[in-house]
Scaffold this motif. Structure first.
Motif, PDB file in Angstrom:
ATOM      1  N   ALA A  10      45.705 -50.739  76.693  1.00 17.25           N
ATOM      2  CA  ALA A  10      46.894 -50.821  77.535  1.00 17.25           C
ATOM      3  C   ALA A  10      46.602 -51.763  78.692  1.00 17.25           C
ATOM      4  O   ALA A  10      45.468 -51.824  79.197  1.00 17.25           O
ATOM      5  N   ALA A  11      47.620 -52.497  79.129  1.00 19.49           N
ATOM      6  CA  ALA A  11      47.471 -53.425  80.248  1.00 19.49           C
ATOM      7  C   ALA A  11      47.207 -52.650  81.530  1.00 19.49           C
ATOM      8  O   ALA A  11      47.738 -51.556  81.738  1.00 19.49           O
ATOM      9  N   ILE A  12      46.373 -53.222  82.389  1.00 24.53           N
ATOM     10  CA  ILE A  12      46.091 -52.594  83.675  1.00 24.53           C
ATOM     11  C   ILE A  12      46.534 -53.523  84.795  1.00 24.53           C
ATOM     12  O   ILE A  12      46.430 -54.747  84.691  1.00 24.53           O
ATOM     13  N   GLY A  13      47.055 -52.957  85.885  1.00 28.97           N
ATOM     14  CA  GLY A  13      47.311 -53.693  87.106  1.00 28.97           C
ATOM     15  C   GLY A  13      48.297 -54.825  86.978  1.00 28.97           C
ATOM     16  O   GLY A  13      49.208 -54.817  86.141  1.00 28.97           O
TER      17      GLY A  13
ATOM     18  N   ARG B 107      34.442 -61.279  82.362  1.00 28.04           N
ATOM     19  CA  ARG B 107      33.147 -60.705  82.733  1.00 28.04           C
ATOM     20  C   ARG B 107      33.374 -59.602  83.759  1.00 28.04           C
ATOM     21  O   ARG B 107      34.232 -59.723  84.640  1.00 28.04           O
ATOM     22  N   VAL B 108      32.569 -58.520  83.655  1.00 33.57           N
ATOM     23  CA  VAL B 108      32.819 -57.320  84.439  1.00 33.57           C
ATOM     24  C   VAL B 108      31.533 -56.854  85.102  1.00 33.57           C
ATOM     25  O   VAL B 108      30.459 -56.856  84.480  1.00 33.57           O
ATOM     26  N   ALA B 109      31.627 -56.471  86.363  1.00 29.74           N
ATOM     27  CA  ALA B 109      30.557 -55.821  87.111  1.00 29.74           C
ATOM     28  C   ALA B 109      31.083 -54.475  87.594  1.00 29.74           C
ATOM     29  O   ALA B 109      32.282 -54.208  87.495  1.00 29.74           O
ATOM     30  N   PRO B 110      30.231 -53.607  88.134  1.00 35.39           N
ATOM     31  CA  PRO B 110      30.717 -52.286  88.557  1.00 35.39           C
ATOM     32  C   PRO B 110      31.890 -52.333  89.528  1.00 35.39           C
ATOM     33  O   PRO B 110      32.737 -51.447  89.514  1.00 35.39           O
ATOM     34  N   SER B 111      31.958 -53.356  90.384  1.00 35.50           N
ATOM     35  CA  SER B 111      33.034 -53.422  91.373  1.00 35.50           C
ATOM     36  C   SER B 111      33.834 -54.712  91.290  1.00 35.50           C
ATOM     37  O   SER B 111      34.508 -55.091  92.238  1.00 35.50           O
ATOM     38  N   ARG B 112      33.803 -55.370  90.153  1.00 33.07           N
ATOM     39  CA  ARG B 112      34.387 -56.707  90.089  1.00 33.07           C
ATOM     40  C   ARG B 112      34.815 -57.030  88.658  1.00 33.07           C
ATOM     41  O   ARG B 112      34.133 -56.682  87.709  1.00 33.07           O
ATOM     42  N   ILE B 113      35.961 -57.691  88.519  1.00 30.65           N
ATOM     43  CA  ILE B 113      36.398 -58.243  87.238  1.00 30.65           C
ATOM     44  C   ILE B 113      36.642 -59.730  87.447  1.00 30.65           C
ATOM     45  O   ILE B 113      37.336 -60.132  88.389  1.00 30.65           O
ATOM     46  N   TYR B 114      36.068 -60.545  86.574  1.00 33.38           N
ATOM     47  CA  TYR B 114      36.297 -61.987  86.588  1.00 33.38           C
ATOM     48  C   TYR B 114      36.984 -62.395  85.282  1.00 33.38           C
ATOM     49  O   TYR B 114      36.563 -61.975  84.189  1.00 33.38           O
TER      50      TYR B 114
ATOM     51  N   ASP C 171      39.679 -54.639  92.779  1.00 35.27           N
ATOM     52  CA  ASP C 171      40.305 -53.311  92.757  1.00 35.27           C
ATOM     53  C   ASP C 171      40.723 -52.898  91.352  1.00 35.27           C
ATOM     54  O   ASP C 171      41.766 -52.314  91.135  1.00 35.27           O
ATOM     55  N   GLY C 172      39.866 -53.222  90.376  1.00 36.61           N
ATOM     56  CA  GLY C 172      40.115 -52.782  89.006  1.00 36.61           C
ATOM     57  C   GLY C 172      41.282 -53.448  88.319  1.00 36.61           C
ATOM     58  O   GLY C 172      41.827 -52.901  87.358  1.00 36.61           O
ATOM     59  N   GLY C 173      41.679 -54.634  88.769  1.00 33.94           N
ATOM     60  CA  GLY C 173      42.774 -55.354  88.143  1.00 33.94           C
ATOM     61  C   GLY C 173      44.121 -55.128  88.794  1.00 33.94           C
ATOM     62  O   GLY C 173      45.120 -55.698  88.351  1.00 33.94           O
ATOM     63  N   ALA C 174      44.179 -54.312  89.862  1.00 34.76           N
ATOM     64  CA  ALA C 174      45.460 -54.070  90.541  1.00 34.76           C
ATOM     65  C   ALA C 174      45.990 -55.345  91.173  1.00 34.76           C
ATOM     66  O   ALA C 174      47.204 -55.600  91.170  1.00 34.76           O
ATOM     67  N   THR C 175      45.110 -56.176  91.717  1.00 31.87           N
ATOM     68  CA  THR C 175      45.496 -57.460  92.289  1.00 31.87           C
ATOM     69  C   THR C 175      44.463 -58.509  91.889  1.00 31.87           C
ATOM     70  O   THR C 175      43.315 -58.165  91.552  1.00 31.87           O
ATOM     71  N   TRP C 176      44.876 -59.801  91.972  1.00 31.82           N
ATOM     72  CA  TRP C 176      44.008 -60.898  91.564  1.00 31.82           C
ATOM     73  C   TRP C 176      43.989 -61.988  92.626  1.00 31.82           C
ATOM     74  O   TRP C 176      45.011 -62.275  93.242  1.00 31.82           O
ATOM     75  N   ARG C 177      42.827 -62.583  92.821  1.00 31.74           N
ATOM     76  CA  ARG C 177      42.677 -63.769  93.656  1.00 31.74           C
ATOM     77  C   ARG C 177      42.402 -64.969  92.776  1.00 31.74           C
ATOM     78  O   ARG C 177      41.615 -64.893  91.828  1.00 31.74           O
ATOM     79  N   GLU C 178      43.036 -66.111  93.079  1.00 35.67           N
ATOM     80  CA  GLU C 178      42.786 -67.350  92.367  1.00 35.67           C
ATOM     81  C   GLU C 178      41.694 -68.132  93.089  1.00 35.67           C
ATOM     82  O   GLU C 178      41.801 -68.385  94.285  1.00 35.67           O
TER      83      GLU C 178
END
Length: 429
Positions: free
Chosen positions: A148-151, A164-171, A193-200
């Motif tokens: 299911a899609a998140i965020g 790529r995923v780290a304990p506190s980060r999604i890239y 924040d687990g995919g709730a928001t994204w920075r470019e």
């Protein structure tokens, strides 16, 4: 070394064209997943290889049984128990680690899924990457059985290539178009924040022949450290950030042999801050903690690296290197130990009608493996050319089904590559 390998690759292309290789591409391992007690799974350009213990044989599941598999390309994936979950050109597919029964994931059906990974918390994360559509990171908390899609959706215009995923980060790593231009830029979408928001975040303009940007690995000790590779026609440019993608530095540029759409690049963290890396053109190198890159083994066609405690596994090319999988110790002087050669791969038992789907392809695989073994034994790598048939080499390419079937299979491989190219063109529109 590069010139010699280039000459050999050209010779192999000619030889491959004349022999209509059944799987439509080179036999090469490109991913290796190592688990406890000797369990190893490898995703390859010709299917899956799996063993259950250190003293057990590797058994083969043919690529032809896997939905959407493209000849000569290994799909990214994860292994969870006896289940394999693979990223697909038309959605996620999952199946048995040692069988031919596969099913599609309904939530991602008909979506381009370029990558999926196992998160530190055990979840499986995937990313969609269709051009002209809203794309998301997808999450599965039931071992890959549903997604299911998140965020929030990913930034518009990002053509995702890797996740790529780290304990506190999604890239999410990929490319975007320059405003008002067809020129490409590297782009990173980062979520804290687990995919709730994204920075470019901007990786910078790509060179004229560069088309591919892929994430490689997050430092297990620091989620702000990420490595990516920017790939051109005949080079791989390794980049590193130590501030979560805000700024980037070039680590090294390696010469690369022209290759398929999904040309592999290997990277994994070793001991004491060292990072092992390489590609199919330059072999194995190591980035020391002081920033110096040392060439370690230029005589191999490196396609993957994976750490297993005090050892490092590597994927090789059965023709160029004489091994499909090898490993070396991290706490001793470098010495590679071949673990698997194509001749040691065993036929998997046929337990039912669906499971027997690969039986028809066994003779083709064995013919291709024998061709690779024959060229290796004749010293083609040292000569820089493929040997003539009929001499000392045992380059047998006939199959039990005759040349007409092999020609059709080769045509099918070409069609698969063409479909993938069209799919990617759709992404860019």
């Amino acid at each position: 070394m590069i010139a010699r390998r280039a000459a050999l690759v050209i010779a192999l292309v000619v030889l491959g064209a004349s022999s209509a290789r059944a799987h439509g591409g080179r036999l090469q391992t490109q991913h290796v997943i190592v688990e406890g007690e000797g369990r190893v799974t490898s995703i390859t350009t010709f299917g899956l290889l799996a063993r259950d213990a250190a003293d057990a044989p590797f058994r083969w599941t043919c690529q032809e049984s896997i939905p959407d598999a493209v000849a000569g390309i290994a799909m990214p994936g994860v292994v969870i128990g006896e289940r394999v979950v693979l990223a697909g050109n038309f959605g996620i597919v999952r199946g048995a680690r040692r069988g031919c029964a596969w099913e599609r994931d309904e939530a991602t059906r008909e979506r381009f899924v370029p990558d999926l990974v196992r998160a530190p918390d055990g979840a499986v994360l995937a990313v969609t990457g269709d051009g002209g559509r809203e794309n998301h990171v997808m999450r599965s908390d039931d071992e890959g059985l549903s997604f299911a899609a998140i965020g929030a959706p990913l930034p518009a215009g990002l053509l995702a290539a890797r996740l790529r995923v780290a304990p506190s980060r999604i890239y999410v790593i990929g490319t975007t178009r320059e405003a008002g231009s067809i020129a490409l830029r590297g782009m990173i979408a980062r979520s804290d924040d687990g995919g709730a928001t994204w920075r470019e975040l901007d990786l910078g303009a790509l060179e004229d022949d560069e088309r591919v940007v892929r994430g490689l690995e997050v430092d297990p000790r620091d989620p702000d450290v990420l490595f990516v590779v920017v790939q051109g026609d005949e080079h791989d440019r390794l980049m590193r950030t130590s501030d979560g993608g805000e700024t980037w530095t070039e680590v090294v540029t390696l010469a690369a042999l022209p290759g398929p759409i999904e040309r592999p690049f290997a990277l994994a963290h070793g001991n004491d801050g060292e990072v092992w890396l390489g590609n199919t053109g330059t072999g194995l190198s190591v980035l020391r903690a002081n920033g110096v890159v040392d060439r370690i083994d230029e005589g191999i066609s490196l396609a993957c690296l994976a750490r297993d405690g005090t050892s490092m596994w590597m994927c090789g090319d059965g023709l160029l290197d004489g091994f499909a999988l090898a490993r070396f110790a991290l706490d001793a002087p470098y010495a590679r130990e071949p673990v698997l050669r194509f001749a040691a791969i065993e036929r998997r038992a046929c337990d039912g009608e669906i499971d027997c789907a690969c039986d028809a392809w066994w003779s083709d695989f064995r013919a291709e493996a024998e061709l690779d073994g024959g060229i290796t034994s004749c010293g083609a790598m040292d000569a820089g050319v493929a040997p003539a048939r009929g001499g000392g080499c045992t380059c047998r390419v006939a199959t039990d089904d005759g040349p007409s079937r092999a020609w059709l299979v080769g045509l099918g491989g070409f069609v698969n590559v063409l479909l993938l190219a069209l799919r990617r063109r759709k992404r860019a529109c």
